[in-house]
Design a protein around this motif. Structure first.
Motif, short mmCIF file in Angstrom:
data_model
loop_
_atom_site.label_atom_id
_atom_site.label_comp_id
_atom_site.label_asym_id
_atom_site.label_seq_id
_atom_site.Cartn_x
_atom_site.Cartn_y
_atom_site.Cartn_z
N GLY A 270 -14.19 22.71 -2.85
CA GLY A 270 -15.52 23.21 -2.51
C GLY A 270 -16.40 23.42 -3.72
N SER A 271 -16.03 22.77 -4.84
CA SER A 271 -16.78 22.98 -6.07
C SER A 271 -16.33 21.96 -7.12
N ASP A 272 -16.93 22.04 -8.30
CA ASP A 272 -16.54 21.19 -9.42
C ASP A 272 -15.28 21.75 -10.07
N PRO A 273 -14.59 20.95 -10.92
CA PRO A 273 -13.32 21.42 -11.50
C PRO A 273 -13.43 22.69 -12.33
N VAL A 274 -14.52 22.85 -13.09
CA VAL A 274 -14.66 24.05 -13.92
C VAL A 274 -14.81 25.29 -13.03
N THR A 275 -15.66 25.19 -12.00
CA THR A 275 -15.84 26.32 -11.10
C THR A 275 -14.54 26.64 -10.36
N SER A 276 -13.81 25.60 -9.97
CA SER A 276 -12.53 25.82 -9.31
C SER A 276 -11.58 26.60 -10.20
N SER B 146 -15.65 30.15 9.94
CA SER B 146 -15.70 29.47 8.66
C SER B 146 -15.38 27.99 8.84
N GLY B 147 -16.21 27.19 8.21
CA GLY B 147 -15.98 25.74 8.30
C GLY B 147 -15.97 25.09 6.94
N GLY B 148 -15.11 25.52 6.04
CA GLY B 148 -14.11 26.57 6.25
C GLY B 148 -13.94 27.38 4.98
N VAL B 149 -12.98 28.29 5.02
CA VAL B 149 -12.52 28.96 3.82
C VAL B 149 -11.62 27.98 3.05
N MET B 150 -11.93 27.75 1.77
CA MET B 150 -11.12 26.84 0.95
C MET B 150 -9.96 27.65 0.36
N THR C 226 -21.68 30.44 -0.24
CA THR C 226 -20.61 30.62 -1.21
C THR C 226 -19.48 31.52 -0.71
N ASN C 227 -19.75 32.33 0.28
CA ASN C 227 -18.78 33.35 0.69
C ASN C 227 -18.78 33.46 2.22
N PRO C 228 -17.97 32.66 2.90
CA PRO C 228 -17.98 32.68 4.37
C PRO C 228 -17.79 34.05 5.01
N ALA D 123 -19.96 27.04 5.83
CA ALA D 123 -19.07 26.38 4.89
C ALA D 123 -18.84 27.23 3.65
N GLU D 124 -17.96 26.75 2.77
CA GLU D 124 -17.76 27.37 1.46
C GLU D 124 -17.99 26.34 0.37
N HIS D 125 -19.06 26.52 -0.38
CA HIS D 125 -19.34 25.67 -1.55
C HIS D 125 -19.78 26.58 -2.69
N HIS D 126 -19.44 26.20 -3.91
CA HIS D 126 -19.70 27.07 -5.06
C HIS D 126 -20.51 26.36 -6.14
N ASN D 127 -21.37 27.13 -6.81
CA ASN D 127 -22.08 26.68 -8.00
C ASN D 127 -22.90 25.42 -7.75
N MET D 128 -23.54 25.36 -6.58
CA MET D 128 -24.38 24.21 -6.23
C MET D 128 -25.81 24.70 -6.01
#
Length: 346
Positions: A110-116, A73-77, A53-55, A42-47
């Motif tokens: 795949g993240s919070d608004p600030v990280t996005s 990738s499940g998946g690239v955002m 974080t980087n598929p 998956a792709e998730h950031h700042n968790m």
């Protein structure tokens, strides 16, 4: 029934990011040896509990550490990335591991608004509604991945754009989603589609029906192509499976209730947590959609899920926790879930 694996590269108490990656590489090798069909990250950031974080980077490591399993990738955002960069990354992965790469694309942050914001625009970039441009970006990637690439007209000149200079194959593209938007878009474009059943659990039947009813055959898929995802914990006994599932259940409860996010607890730490009475109903509702128990119990439950939704492939997300004495660079309970499930489903 094909079995596949989804991995978020979880990070638990006492683990480093490197430990978590090593544990996932071992999990991928286990899946490969057991005959699982795909292994997606998956792709998730700042968790604090997720190292995926980087598929493309993870896919390269996993494909290099395995022999035959498809990796994707499940998946690239996609709103977080320039389409040409995604096409380049997966064009190169496909060139290195032909016939083994899947490109799954989603439009969630795949993240919070600030990280996005930081991902998409840096410290002061011009606002660009990447979510609204999602359908066009999907088209751009599909075109640029083709051997002939795309052509950009600029100032009266034609500039060729290719993901890689001399492609001989292209990775299949899947659209992912947890609402009817991606179902409709995948049907319109004739692409394979995955509903995030492991995360949502609501609206699965409706989204799959929209996809199948509206599907238009294309060069990418002659007929509707889909699979389902499910959270699983498999152990020798139901009691042990429940104990191993609790760390991830508590992590998801924190996410859903806005509580502070932390590294995933060990099973001992999770057992000591008292869930507030106001949250017990939500915890049980989540747990009821997961597949937790002995091998036969979980296999039968997954069989019913596949039959209910008419799919021939299930992608399991093994979420079993680890104990205080578990080596930090391993996740044996996740590996055991895959072993026990493969044997029960055989």
């Amino acid at each position: 029934m094909k079995l596949s694996v989804l991995d978020l590269v979880p990070v638990r108490s006492g683990q480093s990011s490197g430990d978590a990656v090593h544990a996932s590489l071992d999990l991928a090798r286990t899946a490969d040896d057991l005959g699982y069909h795909r292994y997606w990250v998956a792709e998730h950031h700042n968790m604090p509990a997720v190292a995926a974080t980087n598929p493309p980077v993870l896919i390269a490591m996993i494909a290099g550490a395995t022999r035959r399993i498809r990796v994707g990738s499940g998946g690239v955002m996609l709103p977080n990335h320039a389409p040409f960069v995604v096409a380049e990354q997966f064009g190169l992965l496909e060139a290195a591991y032909p016939g083994r790469i899947d490109l799954g694309i989603g439009r969630a942050p795949g993240s919070d608004p600030v990280t996005s914001y930081v991902l998409r625009h840096g410290g002061g970039g011009v606002e660009d509604d990447a979510v609204a441009r999602f359908p066009r970006y999907v088209d751009d990637i599909m075109t640029m991945l083709e051997p002939d690439g795309a052509s950009l007209e600029l100032n009266g000149r034609s500039y060729p754009l290719r993901a890689t200079p001399a492609a001989t194959s292209t990775p299949p593209l899947w659209l992912l989603g947890s609402s009817d938007y991606s179902a409709r878009l995948a049907a319109q474009k004739g692409l394979p589609y995955v509903f995030a059943h492991h995360f949502s659990g609501n609206g699965t039947a409706e989204s799959l029906a929209l996809y199948r009813d509206g599907f238009r055959p294309s060069q990418y898929a002659a007929e509707p192509t889909t699979l389902l995802t499910a959270n699983v914990v498999v152990a020798e006994t139901a009691e042990e499976a429940e104990r191993l599932a609790r760390p991830q259940l508590l992590a998801m409860l924190a996410l859903r209730t806005g509580a502070p996010l932390t590294p995933q607890r060990t099973v001992e730490e999770a057992a000591a947590v008292q869930v507030p009475a106001a949250h017990e109903g939500l915890l049980e509702a989540m747990r009821s959609r997961w597949y937790i128990g002995s091998p036969d119990t979980v296999a039968q439950g997954l069989g019913r899920l596949a039959a209910e939704h008419g799919v021939e492939e299930l992608m399991v997300h093994p979420v079993a926790g680890a104990g205080l004495d578990t080596p930090t660079d391993s996740s044996p309970a996740r590996e055991e879930s895959l072993r026990l499930l493969a044997k029960a489903m055989d």
